[in-house]
Design an enzyme around this catalytic site. Structure first.
Site, PDB file in Angstrom:
ATOM      1  N   ASP A  57       0.877  -1.166   0.000  1.00  0.00           N
ATOM      2  CA  ASP A  57       0.000   0.000   0.000  1.00  0.00           C
ATOM      3  C   ASP A  57       0.917   1.220   0.000  1.00  0.00           C
ATOM      4  OD1 ASP A  57      -2.322   1.638   0.338  1.00  0.00           O
ATOM      5  OD2 ASP A  57      -1.909   1.718   2.485  1.00  0.00           O
ATOM      6  N   ASP A  64      -0.130   5.029   1.055  1.00  0.00           N
ATOM      7  CA  ASP A  64      -0.355   5.996   2.137  1.00  0.00           C
ATOM      8  C   ASP A  64      -0.315   5.308   3.497  1.00  0.00           C
ATOM      9  OD1 ASP A  64      -0.687   8.191   0.412  1.00  0.00           O
ATOM     10  OD2 ASP A  64      -2.769   7.627   0.022  1.00  0.00           O
TER      11      ASP A  64
END
Length: 217
Positions: free
Chosen positions: A10, A12
């Site tokens: 991922d 953020d």
């Protein structure tokens, strides 16, 4: 774990310290429009696509919430922060990406963020060469915890999903990795490992430095 061929990140809250920036920006926008967002409400939308975030916000704050105008202001403020290169990488992120590349793992980025922002951030950080595949919010129909984004990343890498590790910070992301039948590793950011996260993840760590030590070990 010895069968693992690919690592899916991922963005953020995992590679970039974006979630705190996001929360600060959203807090300012909410206050301007007469609302107050709590850390708990923000955590509930982490990792989810824009459509789902809007639904959750309106469920919590009412259908009359001017969400489109608020999103426009949030986007403008975030673009300014990113343009000024004010979003730092998470501690250990660069070294982990470098290690994985040097040791012949396939690496993907799977993020709910839009591609134009993703491109700006990874180019500014000079890490685009580490990724063999990038899947963004623009590329999928369903948001996390639906596993679509991770399954698409594995397909792009041409790696069986059972041989993929997903590194995530959000509850929705960890659940999506579980739903994809992948090995979910949780790394703490705004959200600490609670019982729900522990139920869906293989392991939880305090930082990417710990994740790196685990993978090397």
């Amino acid at each position: 774990m010895k069968e693992v061929k690919a690592i899916i990140f991922d963005m953020d809250g995992v590679i970039f310290d974006t979630e705190r920036v996001y929360l600060d920006i959203w807090s300012k926008v909410f206050e301007k429009y007469g609302y107050k967002i709590t850390k708990e409400v923000y955590i509930s939308v982490m990792g989810r696509g824009r459509k789902k975030v809007k639904e959750i916000f309106m469920k919590n704050f009412g259908e009359n919430m001017p969400i489109e105008e608020m999103y426009m202001e949030k986007d403008a403020m975030l673009a300014k922060v990113i343009g000024n290169n004010e979003v730092p990488m998470k501690l250990g992120a660069y070294d982990l990406l470098k290690y994985l590349k040097e040791n012949n793992y396939k690496v993907a980025l799977a993020t709910s963020a839009r591609r134009n922002r993703v491109t700006k951030q990874i180019e500014a950080a000079e890490i685009e060469s580490f990724f063999d595949a990038i899947v963004c919010g623009d590329d999928i129909l369903e948001s996390k915890p639906n596993p679509e984004i991770f399954i698409k990343a594995a397909c792009n890498l041409e790696v069986d999903k059972e041989k993929c590790i997903v590194i995530e910070d959000s509850p929705a992301g960890i659940e999506a990795a579980y739903n994809a039948n992948m090995i979910g590793i949780h790394v703490e950011d705004l959200k600490k490992a609670d019982n729900d996260i522990k139920k869906y993840c293989y392991r939880s760590f305090k930082s990417l430095i710990e994740v790196g030590e685990f993978l090397k070990g």
